[in-house]
Write a protein that holds these residues in place. Sequence first.
Motif, PDB file in Angstrom:
ATOM      1  N   ILE A   1       2.374   1.766  -3.513  1.00 15.07           N
ATOM      2  CA  ILE A   1       1.397   2.291  -4.469  1.00 15.07           C
ATOM      3  C   ILE A   1       1.127   3.773  -4.192  1.00 15.07           C
ATOM      4  O   ILE A   1       1.103   4.598  -5.115  1.00 15.07           O
ATOM      5  N   CYS A   2       0.948   4.114  -2.930  1.00 17.12           N
ATOM      6  CA  CYS A   2       0.713   5.527  -2.566  1.00 17.12           C
ATOM      7  C   CYS A   2       1.915   6.387  -2.944  1.00 17.12           C
ATOM      8  O   CYS A   2       1.751   7.516  -3.434  1.00 17.12           O
ATOM      9  N   SER A   3       3.108   5.881  -2.748  1.00 18.95           N
ATOM     10  CA  SER A   3       4.317   6.611  -3.095  1.00 18.95           C
ATOM     11  C   SER A   3       4.392   6.864  -4.597  1.00 18.95           C
ATOM     12  O   SER A   3       4.787   7.952  -5.037  1.00 18.95           O
TER      13      SER A   3
ATOM     14  N   ILE B   1      -1.059  12.811  -6.755  1.00 25.72           N
ATOM     15  CA  ILE B   1      -2.164  12.198  -6.026  1.00 25.72           C
ATOM     16  C   ILE B   1      -1.662  11.822  -4.638  1.00 25.72           C
ATOM     17  O   ILE B   1      -0.600  11.231  -4.501  1.00 25.72           O
ATOM     18  N   LEU B   2      -2.391  12.163  -3.601  1.00 25.85           N
ATOM     19  CA  LEU B   2      -2.013  11.910  -2.198  1.00 25.85           C
ATOM     20  C   LEU B   2      -0.758  12.684  -1.805  1.00 25.85           C
ATOM     21  O   LEU B   2       0.033  12.231  -1.003  1.00 25.85           O
TER      22      LEU B   2
ATOM     23  N   VAL C   1       0.846  -1.207   0.000  1.00 30.87           N
ATOM     24  CA  VAL C   1       0.000   0.000   0.000  1.00 30.87           C
ATOM     25  C   VAL C   1       0.877   1.251   0.000  1.00 30.87           C
ATOM     26  O   VAL C   1       0.624   2.201  -0.749  1.00 30.87           O
ATOM     27  N   PHE C   2       1.925   1.243   0.815  1.00 31.08           N
ATOM     28  CA  PHE C   2       2.844   2.378   0.873  1.00 31.08           C
ATOM     29  C   PHE C   2       3.507   2.591  -0.488  1.00 31.08           C
ATOM     30  O   PHE C   2       3.646   3.726  -0.959  1.00 31.08           O
TER      31      PHE C   2
ATOM     32  N   ARG D   1       9.424  -0.391  -0.691  1.00 35.57           N
ATOM     33  CA  ARG D   1       8.371  -0.401   0.321  1.00 35.57           C
ATOM     34  C   ARG D   1       7.885  -1.821   0.589  1.00 35.57           C
ATOM     35  O   ARG D   1       7.617  -2.195   1.726  1.00 35.57           O
TER      36      ARG D   1
ATOM     37  N   LEU E   1       1.791   7.030  -6.640  1.00 35.49           N
ATOM     38  CA  LEU E   1       0.732   7.984  -6.983  1.00 35.49           C
ATOM     39  C   LEU E   1       1.160   9.421  -6.702  1.00 35.49           C
ATOM     40  O   LEU E   1       0.712  10.354  -7.382  1.00 35.49           O
ATOM     41  N   GLN E   2       2.047   9.624  -5.732  1.00 32.55           N
ATOM     42  CA  GLN E   2       2.539  10.968  -5.435  1.00 32.55           C
ATOM     43  C   GLN E   2       3.336  11.555  -6.590  1.00 32.55           C
ATOM     44  O   GLN E   2       3.448  12.770  -6.716  1.00 32.55           O
TER      45      GLN E   2
ATOM     46  N   ARG F   1       9.742   3.168  -6.515  1.00 37.03           N
ATOM     47  CA  ARG F   1       8.798   3.532  -5.465  1.00 37.03           C
ATOM     48  C   ARG F   1       8.175   2.312  -4.802  1.00 37.03           C
ATOM     49  O   ARG F   1       7.838   2.348  -3.626  1.00 37.03           O
TER      50      ARG F   1
END
Length: 145
Positions: free
Chosen positions: A7-9, A16-17, A4-5, A42, A11-12, A38
């Motif tokens: 994927i969020c990284s 996004i996020l 999850v970290f 993680r 998207l940044q 990215r």
Amino acid sequence: MGTVFGICSFLQCFGILGTSGIGVFTLQISPVLTFLQRFIPRVLDGFCVGWIFRLAAKITDEKISCFVTGFCIALLNTIFFMGTLVIFFGNNIDFKETYMGGKGPLIYIISLISVNAIFEIIASTIIAGTVGFALFKTKLITEPV
């Protein structure tokens, strides 16, 4: 959690996020390498600290294992993230000129580690250790098998 970290990284890199300046820059060089840079650190971080927690819990008590794991989360994240950054983008001329003043990846890594990583490791150790131990005390998590 590492997945999850990661994927969020990634998207940044698209704003996004939040926004990652280095992510935006590396995305222009190679979207595939940016995703790998990215994502892989993680996922590795999440996998490794799970094993570190299991090992620490067998060797010490749960309180110490929570703080050891908190320390390792930030330390390994820094090592894996900066390592893949250098492996995938360290030889790019534009990257060296923009972020390192032409001095090479080592100067960049040392400058980031010396400031950001130290605070991140301290905060991670305290927060993850405290939260993990509280979860043990309330029996919301139990000792690993």
